[in-house]
Every structure is written in C-alpha cells, then in structure tokens.
Design a protein around this motif. Structure first.
Motif, PDB file in Angstrom:
ATOM      1  N   HIS A  52       0.808  -1.215   0.000  1.00  0.00           N
ATOM      2  CA  HIS A  52       0.000   0.000   0.000  1.00  0.00           C
ATOM      3  C   HIS A  52       0.847   1.274   0.000  1.00  0.00           C
ATOM      4  O   HIS A  52       0.294   2.379   0.026  1.00  0.00           O
ATOM      5  CB  HIS A  52      -0.924   0.002   1.217  1.00  0.00           C
ATOM      6  CG  HIS A  52      -1.857  -1.168   1.258  1.00  0.00           C
ATOM      7  ND1 HIS A  52      -2.822  -1.385   0.299  1.00  0.00           N
ATOM      8  CD2 HIS A  52      -1.955  -2.213   2.137  1.00  0.00           C
ATOM      9  CE1 HIS A  52      -3.488  -2.497   0.586  1.00  0.00           C
ATOM     10  NE2 HIS A  52      -2.978  -3.012   1.686  1.00  0.00           N
ATOM     11  N   ASP A  94      -8.808   0.158   3.939  1.00  0.00           N
ATOM     12  CA  ASP A  94      -9.159  -1.135   4.509  1.00  0.00           C
ATOM     13  C   ASP A  94     -10.007  -0.878   5.753  1.00  0.00           C
ATOM     14  O   ASP A  94      -9.525  -0.353   6.750  1.00  0.00           O
ATOM     15  CB  ASP A  94      -7.885  -1.919   4.879  1.00  0.00           C
ATOM     16  CG  ASP A  94      -8.176  -3.348   5.289  1.00  0.00           C
ATOM     17  OD1 ASP A  94      -9.088  -3.547   6.109  1.00  0.00           O
ATOM     18  OD2 ASP A  94      -7.488  -4.257   4.818  1.00  0.00           O
ATOM     19  N   LYS A  99      -5.436  -2.924   9.154  1.00  0.00           N
ATOM     20  CA  LYS A  99      -4.551  -2.080   8.355  1.00  0.00           C
ATOM     21  C   LYS A  99      -4.816  -0.604   8.635  1.00  0.00           C
ATOM     22  O   LYS A  99      -4.634  -0.137   9.751  1.00  0.00           O
ATOM     23  CB  LYS A  99      -4.722  -2.419   6.872  1.00  0.00           C
ATOM     24  CG  LYS A  99      -4.243  -3.821   6.497  1.00  0.00           C
ATOM     25  CD  LYS A  99      -4.321  -4.041   4.996  1.00  0.00           C
ATOM     26  CE  LYS A  99      -3.836  -5.421   4.617  1.00  0.00           C
ATOM     27  NZ  LYS A  99      -3.894  -5.647   3.144  1.00  0.00           N
ATOM     28  N   SER A 113       1.176  -0.547   9.458  1.00  0.00           N
ATOM     29  CA  SER A 113       0.864  -0.150   8.084  1.00  0.00           C
ATOM     30  C   SER A 113       1.573   1.134   7.668  1.00  0.00           C
ATOM     31  O   SER A 113       1.753   1.378   6.475  1.00  0.00           O
ATOM     32  CB  SER A 113      -0.653   0.056   7.930  1.00  0.00           C
ATOM     33  OG  SER A 113      -1.348  -1.161   7.954  1.00  0.00           O
TER      34      SER A 113
END
Length: 594
Positions: A52, A94, A99, A113
């Motif tokens: 991500h 998310d 996350k 994250s």
C-alpha cells in the motif's frame, strides 16, 4: 541514540492517502535499511503492508538520496551524512481492524501499516507527530490512542512517544468526530470510542463493559497496572471483528449490535458485541503478555509457526462468554446456549474429523485466514474447538485435578505474563500438568493431537448439565430452539439470501449428487423453489430421488438428489436437577471459585 521521528499528515483524505515523513538523525553510514512488517501480532496471515506504500523518496540536507528496493518489505537508502528523511504515502482503504483507513469522515491506522522501521533502531526511542487535517470536512476531528502523549492539544493532535518499535506499532490510532464513553475500572480510565453513525445507550454500555472488565481483572488479581484502556470501535452497517493491542483494542461492529436507550434486553446482537469486547479484553493477559515464544521471537517478516493457538485463542474464546455470565450480564441458560452453539458447529463440520487442533494452529497461515469452498471439510477452528477443549480442561481440573483453569491462567500470569517472559512451545500444557493432581497427558493427546470426540457429555453431566443431541430446526444453530425439526438433510449450505451454493459437505447427499460450490439452484422436480430453498430442502422425503436443476457456468444441468434423514448434530444444554455436592461444583464453575 537520538529518537526516530515520524510525522503523519492527513494529506489527501478524499483519495485515502496518509503522508509519512520518517527522520533518522544518524543513519547507517553503509546505507540505511528500512522495513515494514509483513504481518501484525494477533492476526496470523502475511498481509504485505508494503503493497500500500507509494511515492517513496529520500533526502539528506535537501538533496535527493537514492532508494533501492531489497525485497517486498525492505528498502535501502544510499549512504548519507546528516539527517536522513524518508517520505512516502500510504493508501488507506481497509475498513477492517488490521490495516489503515482514511476518508473525510474517519482516519484509522495500525503502526505496522504506516511506520517503516530503520534497521538498528528497533529498541530505541520513537516519536510520532500527528498533524491535524487541513481539509475543511475534517475540522472537528480528534485523536484517540493509547500512545504516550508528549505534547498534544485538547484534540489529541501533536507529539507522542514510544520505547521501541514494538511499542510504537502496538497502539492503533483513531481520528475523527467520534463519540467517547468513559468509565472507570479499578481506578484505571477506560473508554469506548464509537466512530461512525449510531444511536447507542452510552450509560448501559459503560455499565456492562465495567462489569466485564472488573470480572476479568479480578481473575488475575487486579493486574496489570495500566495508564488507560480504549475500545476503538468502528460502527458500520454490517461487520464484526476485533484485534487486541497492549492497552487497547480495535473493533468493528454493526449498528444493530449496540443497544438503544429503552432497549433493556440483552439480545443476540448486543450479546455478541459484549462477547467480542470481553474476548479482546481477555487478550490483555492471554496473548499480549502471556505470549508465545515463537511469536515473540518473530520480526514480523515471515510466518511464525506454533501449535499452541488453542491456548491463546481457544482459551480466550472460552472465557469471553463465561465472563458475561460471571459478570451477571447473561444467565446460566443463555450461557449454556452459547456453549451448545459451539458444540453444534464442531459436530456439523466434517473437518473436525480430518484436522486436529495442533495442525489447525500450525497451518493457520495458509488455511484459517484464507477459507475456501472446501474449508468446512478440511479444517477445524482453533477458536471454536479450542474453547471446547478449554471447557473440558476446566471441568477435568475441577472434578479430578484439585485445581481449575482459572488457577492455571493465574499461574501462567505469574510465571510468564507479569515479567514479560515468552511462553515456550507447549508451555501451558506442561504447566497444567504440573498443577494437576492427575495425569492429563492422555487428555491433551486426545484433545490436541487427535480427531477423536471430546468427553463433553460425561464432563458436563458431572457438573449438572444435561446434553441433548437432536435434529435441527430450520435456521437452528444449537441451544434452545422451538419449531418443527427438519425432515431431511442434503449436506449443503447456501450463500445468505441466495440460491447459490456456498459449501458442500464431504460424503453428503449433495456431494453424491454432484452439486458443486457456486452452483445456482433453480428447481426441484421441475418446480421453482423461489427464495425458500432452505425450507424446501428440509421438507423433502428422505430416501426419495428428486431431480435438481441448476446453473453452472451458464449451463443448465439436471442432477438426481437423494436426501437422507437429518443427523442428530444439534446440541441443547440445560441445567439438571442435582444433589448438593454437584450443585456446589457447578456454582463454583459458573462463579469462578477455586
């Protein structure tokens, strides 16, 4: 060593992007390596958080520094003299508890994250500055987190600190215009933070959560000391789940799970929410402090294998609803219904006779968090069966072993949790045998390393609980239930609200007929069943062939289905009339004595 400093900006909430700036004053002269975790503690699946991350750039004194990718989670900056700055954005969309999420209504993240860890700094000091959003839609935002504040405003934005990277990523952050319901437990401030639209009875929630937390802390002698505790809850249209942290938990629940003012009953939905809160709160001890050595030694880069998740998740699942009983939130018949539902799930799952608990734990990385069409036929839940093993263990200890599971968990706290000593593989099994006056090794071999049935009926009888196995009523998951029993059984489950097959049980009539997962059922004996498929299938005549028409890959197929009589796989538990000695054993079990 100077602190590693992060600045988190709510850069583009409408595009779900956090911006993170990481400063390292004394980078490795050979080239500083940074790493993100691949999984986070309490959720045993490699999730590759680095996927991500976008737009990674590095500078030193305003000059660009080359960045080299080493693997999927690691990168290295070219040698630099002076403060190294690593800047990147993280896509956060998310809605789960695992996350990160960001839009103009809410921001949430787990540090795993967002925060690249500089290699060599893992045990050093860390600082995080949370900048308030600039978007006008976010003007009323506040911060809720159990990170240690260093210099923050009334809204919670500002600087926080952490001793070590593990501490940094073990305090999730909630941001938004949330509702906070505070309450006190043993002099420790607690709060339920509700993000999302809901109309909940805050007074009732505070009262019920206080009772649960007081009951849990009493089991462990009022320890551990905490500065505060937060239940960070995302309220959505439909959702359920939680993830434990060192002094907080991240939860997701449906609006219908929360009680409204004037709603005095503890219905199934609210009971489920309280059970979730109880489960995650029990993890304060069992997982967050009584921790598996295999997990504690992991750098979160690759799978960490253990066969003991029955201990960490199963025992916690046993206590979550038991604490509701001991706290006086539910009564004994209701709690027995919950036990019966668990026993029914295990009885109905073919995978119970294929996979044992130790393997279920070891294979969690590839199976539990990645279910497929064959999951019920191939696996067993270390949550559900683990809770039943904990139940059996508690009753064995109370009946024969001169102890209880409560005493075992207190001893585990004293031996490992209080001082942060990791638990060796098989540690709780060994400790239980040490505390018991009888040899429990045969029970552990049966319960953990075989697929043989648990001695539930015998043990429950010795504590004045009667077991009935019966055929299911439509929509019946176990426990007390009224209605007419099913006439037949085909061994398939449908997706909620659809005529599409979700699972086909091994060896069941549907499997013998050739029904596949994802088939769309159309008609029986040439007649359309409409939206009543569960009822129609349950009313067929056992032993009589019927033609079943369905779509598969846009093809119309005709199969022959021969249903059978329904199995007695549904459990009901009830309180039996007992003598004084048995009643005393049962009361001690329900109340937590011994």
């Amino acid at each position: 060593m100077s602190a590693v400093r992060y600045t988190v900006s709510i850069a583009q909430p409408r595009e779900h992007l956090f911006e993170v700036l990481c400063r390292v004053d004394r980078p490795d002269p050979r080239g500083q390596v940074f790493r993100l975790p691949s999984w986070l503690r309490g959720s045993y699946l490699v999730r590759d958080f680095a996927k991500h991350v976008v737009d990674v750039v590095a500078t030193c004194d305003g000059k660009p520094v080359a960045v080299e990718r080493l693997d999927k989670r690691s990168l290295r900056c070219a040698p630099a003299s002076g403060t190294l700055e690593l800047r990147y954005r993280v896509f956060a969309f998310d809605v789960s508890v695992r996350k990160a999420y960001l839009d103009t209504e809410r921001g949430f993240f787990n540090g795993s994250s967002l925060f690249y860890c500089p290699e060599g700094c893992e045990t050093g000091a860390f600082e995080v500055e949370l900048l308030p959003p600039e978007d006008e839609a976010c003007r009323n935002w506040r911060v809720a987190t159990t990170l240690d504040p260093a210099q923050t405003g009334a809204d919670g934005f500002g600087r926080y600190c952490a001793d070590g990277y593990e501490a940094l990523i073990d305090h999730p952050v909630e941001m938004g215009d949330f509702r906070e319901i505070g309450f006190d437990v043993d002099g420790i401030p607690h709060a339920l933070v509700l993000a999302g639209r809901c109309e909940a009875d805050g007074e009732r929630l505070a009262d019920d959560l206080t009772r649960i937390c007081v009951t849990a802390r009493a089991l462990f002698g009022g320890e551990p000391p905490l500065q505060r505790y937060l239940f960070l809850t995302n309220v959505v249209g439909n959702g359920y789940g939680g993830l434990e942290h060192r002094s907080s938990t991240a939860l997701i629940c449906a609006r219908k799970d929360l009680p409204r003012v004037g709603d005095d009953e503890c219905g199934k939905d609210y009971r489920g929410f309280l059970g979730l809160c109880s489960h995650e709160y029990f993890h304060l001890w069992n997982v967050k402090r009584i921790t598996a050595q295999r997990f504690a030694e992991s750098d979160l880069g690759a799978e960490a294998y253990t066969r003991d998740l029955w201990h960490y998740e199963g025992i916690t699942s046993y206590y979550d609803d038991l604490l509701l009983l001991r706290a006086g939130i539910i009564d004994a018949p209701t709690w027995l219904d919950l036990l019966a539902e668990n026993a029914t799930r295990i009885e109905r799952a073919p995978g119970t006779r294929v996979q044992h608990l130790a393997d279920a734990s070891f294979e969690t990385w590839t199976k539990y968090y990645q279910p497929d069409e064959n999951t019920p036929n191939a696996t067993v839940s270390y949550y559900v069966k683990g809770a039943l093993v904990a139940l059996c263990l508690d009753l064995l200890l109370r009946r024969d072993g001169g102890s209880s599971l409560d005493a075992v968990m207190r001893a585990a706290w004293q031996r490992w949790g209080r001082d942060g000593v990791p638990v060796p593989e098989g540690g709780l099994e060994a400790l239980t045998n040490e505390l018991s006056t009888v040899d429990l090794r045969p029970f552990f071999d049966l319960a953990l390393r075989s697929t043989e049935p648990l001695p539930l009926v015998e043990l429950l009888a010795d504590f004045g609980v009667k077991v009935e196995r019966r055929a299911a009523v439509i929509g019946d998951g176990g426990g007390r239930h009224s209605g007419k029993p099913a006439r037949s059984w085909c061994g398939l489950t449908l997706r909620a609200g659809e005529a599409r097959v979700r699972h086909v049980h091994s060896g069941a009539p549907a499997a013998r007929a050739g029904v596949h997962p994802d088939d769309q059922l159309l008609a029986l004996d040439g007649l359309r069943a409409g939206g009543r498929w569960p009822e129609v299938l349950a009313r067929l005549e056992p032993g009589r062939d019927v033609s079943l028409h369905l779509f598969r890959d846009d093809r119309l197929l005709a199969l022959t289905l021969t249903p059978v009589a329904p199995p007695a796989d549904t459990w009901t538990l009830s309180l039996a009339e007992v003598d004084a000695d048995c009643r005393a054993r049962r009361d001690a079990w329900f109340g937590g004595a011994r």
